[in-house]
Design an enzyme around this catalytic site. Structure first.
Site, mmCIF file in Angstrom:
data_model
loop_
_atom_site.group_PDB
_atom_site.id
_atom_site.type_symbol
_atom_site.label_atom_id
_atom_site.label_comp_id
_atom_site.label_asym_id
_atom_site.label_seq_id
_atom_site.Cartn_x
_atom_site.Cartn_y
_atom_site.Cartn_z
ATOM 1 N N GLY A 39 0.801 -1.216 0.000
ATOM 2 C CA GLY A 39 0.000 0.000 0.000
ATOM 3 C C GLY A 39 0.833 1.264 0.000
ATOM 4 O O GLY A 39 0.544 2.210 -0.735
ATOM 5 N N ASP A 60 10.453 -7.413 -1.207
ATOM 6 C CA ASP A 60 9.130 -7.961 -0.899
ATOM 7 C C ASP A 60 9.139 -9.441 -1.267
ATOM 8 O O ASP A 60 9.600 -9.800 -2.353
ATOM 9 C CB ASP A 60 8.028 -7.237 -1.680
ATOM 10 C CG ASP A 60 6.660 -7.391 -1.041
ATOM 11 O OD1 ASP A 60 6.252 -8.545 -0.795
ATOM 12 O OD2 ASP A 60 6.001 -6.369 -0.780
ATOM 13 N N ASN A 68 -5.191 -7.135 -2.679
ATOM 14 C CA ASN A 68 -4.183 -6.066 -2.686
ATOM 15 C C ASN A 68 -4.592 -4.884 -3.549
ATOM 16 O O ASN A 68 -4.179 -3.741 -3.306
ATOM 17 C CB ASN A 68 -2.846 -6.583 -3.237
ATOM 18 C CG ASN A 68 -2.209 -7.678 -2.408
ATOM 19 O OD1 ASN A 68 -1.505 -8.526 -2.947
ATOM 20 N ND2 ASN A 68 -2.442 -7.684 -1.106
ATOM 21 N N ASP A 128 4.422 -3.274 7.055
ATOM 22 C CA ASP A 128 3.148 -3.232 7.784
ATOM 23 C C ASP A 128 3.226 -3.882 9.159
ATOM 24 O O ASP A 128 2.210 -4.296 9.715
ATOM 25 C CB ASP A 128 2.046 -3.907 6.954
ATOM 26 C CG ASP A 128 2.351 -5.376 6.681
ATOM 27 O OD1 ASP A 128 3.431 -5.862 7.079
ATOM 28 O OD2 ASP A 128 1.501 -6.046 6.051
ATOM 29 N N CYS A 193 -3.733 -5.166 9.061
ATOM 30 C CA CYS A 193 -4.518 -4.589 7.969
ATOM 31 C C CYS A 193 -5.609 -5.551 7.531
ATOM 32 O O CYS A 193 -6.739 -5.151 7.249
ATOM 33 C CB CYS A 193 -3.591 -4.259 6.802
ATOM 34 S SG CYS A 193 -4.433 -3.694 5.318
#
Length: 267
Positions: A39, A60, A68, A128, A193
Site C-alpha cells: 500500500g 518484498d 491487494n 506493515d 490490515c
C-alpha cells in the site's frame, strides 16, 4: 548527463529553481531501497520512478493477490499470483524506462538487513509490522543511511524521517525510531490490515508524502521531517506535527549504546 529525452521528461522539475538540472541529476544518480511493494510502497515507487530516481531497490517476498488491488496501485489484475517485486518492476519499466529496478524477492530480516540497506543511499520503509520497522531503523542507523518511515491505520497515517547518525544544527544527536517508540508492541496487541482494514486512498496520500521526503533529501529542498512526525487523519483531513528529541535511554545513540549483534539478540 541527462539526455534530451530526459530533459523533456523532467522539464517541470528542471524549471524549478529549488531543483533545476543539478537537482535532477542528483535524483538520477540516487539509489533508493523501498521496503515493501504494498500500500505504501506502491505510490512511493511510482512517484520516485516518475521523478527520475535512477535506481530503485524493491524488497518484498509476497505475490499479488486480488485483495491487494484496492490500494496497491502499482499492480494490475493481470498480475495476480506474480511476485510483487516483478510486478512492480514491470510497472516501473512502463512508466520510466530510464529507471533501473533491483528486485529483492525476500523478506528483510536480521541475516540480510545490513547487506540490503548498505547498498543504497536512502531507505523507505513501507512495511506493515513493527518487527520490520524496528529492524530497518536499527540497520539504517548502523549503516548510516537516511530512513523515511511511515505507517497507516484504518483512517490515519504517520510519517517521519530518521538520521540519528547525524547531529542537528545545535550539535545534539538526532533522535532514533526507538526514541519515538521505546518499546515494541507485543504480538497481537494491534490488529493487522487484514483484520481491521484500511482506506485505500490513505496509503496513496502517505506514500506520496514519503516520496516527497525522498526528493527533498536528495535535492536539498525545504525542511525534512527529521525530529518531526506528521500525523494525518483522513476522516477530518487534519494534520498535526509532533516534535521529538533523542532519548538518552535509546539503545542506538543513547548513553549506553548497543551493537547490532546485541540488538538482534535482545529482540
Amino acid at each position: 548527463m541527462l539526455s534530451p529525452a530526459e530533459l523533456e521528461r523532467y522539464a517541470r522539475h528542471i524549471v524549478m529553481q529549488e531543483i533545476g538540472g543539478a537537482g535532477q541529476q542528483k535524483l538520477k544518480n540516487a539509489r533508493v531501497l523501498v521496503i515493501g511493494a504494498g500500500g505504501l510502497g506502491a505510490p512511493v515507487l511510482q512517484y520516485l520512478a516518475a521523478a527520475g530516481v535512477g535506481t530503485l531497490g524493491v524488497v518484498d517476498d509476497d505475490t499479488v493477490s486480488l485483495s491487494n488491488l484496492q490500494r496497491q496501485v502499482i499492480h494490475d489484475t493481470d498480475q495476480l499470483g506474480e511476485p510483487k517485486v516483478a510486478s512492480a518492476a514491470e510497472a516501473i519499466a512502463r512508466l520510466n524506462p530510464n529507471v533501473t529496478v533491483e528486485p529483492h524477492p525476500t523478506r528483510i530480516a536480521g541475516h540480510n538487513a545490513m547487506a540490503l540497506v548498505s547498498d543504497y543511499d536512502l531507505v523507505v520503509d513501507g512495511s506493515d509490522n513493527f518487527d520490520t520497522r524496528y529492524l530497518v531503523s536499527d540497520a539504517c542507523f548502523f549503516a548510516k543511511k537516511p530512513l523515511v518511515t511511515a505507517a497507516v491505520g484504518q483512517f490515519d497515517g504517520s510519517i517521519t524521517t530518521l538520521k540519528p547518525f547525524e547531529a542537528n544544527a545545535d550539535g545534539a544527536k538526532n533522535p532514533t525510531y526507538r526514541c519515538l517508540f521505546p518499546r515494541k508492541p507485543r504480538d497481537g496487541l494491534l490488529p493487522t490490515c487484514e483484520q481491521a482494514g484500511v482506506l485505500g486512498a490513505l496509503t496513496g496520500i502517505i506514500g506520496a508524502m514519503q516520496a516527497m521526503e525522498v526528493i527533498k533529501e536528495f535535492t536539498g529542498t525545504g525542511e525534512t521531517l527529521v525530529g518531526r512526525m506528521i500525523l494525518f487523519d483522513a476522516r477530518t483531513f487534519r494534520m498535526e506535527t509532533i516534535r521529538y528529541k533523542r532519548s538518552p535511554k535509546n539503545p542506538l545513540n543513547g548513553d549506553a549504546p548497543m551493537s547490532w549483534v546485541e540488538l538482534l539478540e535482545a529482540e
